[in-house]
Design an enzyme around this catalytic site. Structure first.
Site, PDB file in Angstrom:
ATOM      1  N   GLU A  45       0.943  -1.234   0.193  1.00  0.00           N
ATOM      2  CA  GLU A  45       0.110   0.230   0.105  1.00  0.00           C
ATOM      3  C   GLU A  45       0.875   1.185  -0.007  1.00  0.00           C
ATOM      4  O   GLU A  45       1.870   1.459   0.891  1.00  0.00           O
ATOM      5  CB  GLU A  45      -0.821   0.002   1.270  1.00  0.00           C
ATOM      6  CG  GLU A  45      -1.617   1.276   1.383  1.00  0.00           C
ATOM      7  CD  GLU A  45      -2.021   1.355   2.966  1.00  0.00           C
ATOM      8  OE1 GLU A  45      -2.187   2.481   3.419  1.00  0.00           O
ATOM      9  OE2 GLU A  45      -2.621   0.176   3.601  1.00  0.00           O
ATOM     10  N   LYS A  83     -10.395  -2.664   8.102  1.00  0.00           N
ATOM     11  CA  LYS A  83      -9.326  -2.138   8.611  1.00  0.00           C
ATOM     12  C   LYS A  83      -9.898  -1.701   9.907  1.00  0.00           C
ATOM     13  O   LYS A  83     -10.401  -0.433  10.039  1.00  0.00           O
ATOM     14  CB  LYS A  83      -8.728  -0.938   7.708  1.00  0.00           C
ATOM     15  CG  LYS A  83      -7.384  -0.163   8.427  1.00  0.00           C
ATOM     16  CD  LYS A  83      -6.931   0.793   7.471  1.00  0.00           C
ATOM     17  CE  LYS A  83      -6.157   1.819   8.096  1.00  0.00           C
ATOM     18  NZ  LYS A  83      -5.606   2.815   7.190  1.00  0.00           N
TER      19      LYS A  83
END
Length: 213
Positions: free
Chosen positions: A45, A133
């Site tokens: 990411e 998340k």
């Protein structure tokens, strides 16, 4: 060629760690990426508040076709589209934005929005999120993970992000955490690739140990 969802499921089985490369620059992408991917990471990411993030995503997507590469700190629909245009297949956000999740789903991308409460968690899943998340994990605890998973649909991937270390990973895993996002403890601007590699290997070993504990 695996789909983004297939890559995600494979990574969650083998090494469920997202490398959060905040501050990465395109010239660093190859060496830092090599250090992380060769340590077993398959979830990469690049937060959008990094220098030229779309260029780094394109470079890493080309260099690591076996990995799921994408962006973090994605806040709106337009950013989702930019990430997709850069070749990214992963959308990670600090918050839950229903429109951004829906656009990621429409484009066939893996989407992990940030949540903290049951309301946010169920809203994100209803919008089509691939997983959740838990952020910032410093505001939560393994007990929060256990409580959320008691009410969420079975098999929901829940990944704490923030303050995760090789030493506290096992406690979170025991509570049911599916995996983790690892940020500044893994990479920060200016950190040599050799040091990134050493820390990536420490996290990978700790995660593998926690899985099989």
């Amino acid at each position: 060629m695996m789909t983004p969802q297939e890559k995600f499921k494979a990574a969650m089985r083998e090494l469920p760690l997202v490398a959060i490369l905040r501050g990465l620059t395109p010239p660093e992408a190859a060496d830092v990426g090599d250090a992380i991917v060769e340590s077993g990471f398959r979830l990469l990411e690049v937060p959008l508040n990094s220098p030229k993030p779309y260029a780094s995503i394109t470079l890493m997507r080309t260099r690591f076709p076996e990995a799921l590469v994408g962006a973090g700190t994605v806040l709106d629909v337009q950013q989702v589209r930019y990430v997709h245009s850069a070749g990214g297949e992963l959308i990670v956000s600090p918050n839950f934005n229903a429109e951004a999740v829906a656009e990621a789903v429409r484009l066939g991308m893996v989407c992990l929005p940030g949540v903290m409460t049951p309301t946010e968690a169920f809203g994100a899943l209803a919008a089509g999120a691939t997983g959740l998340k838990l952020f910032p994990a410093e505001l939560a605890s393994p007990a929060v993970v256990k409580a959320l998973l008691a009410v969420l649909p079975a098999g929901t991937p829940l990944m704490p992000v923030g303050g995760i270390t090789p030493t506290n990973m096992a406690e979170w895993r025991a509570a049911g955490a599916s995996g983790f996002g690892i940020g500044s403890a893994l990479y920060k601007p200016g950190k040599p690739a050799s040091d990134v590699r050493a820390d990536a290997q420490r996290f990978a070993s700790a995660c593998t140990g926690a899985i099989h504990a």
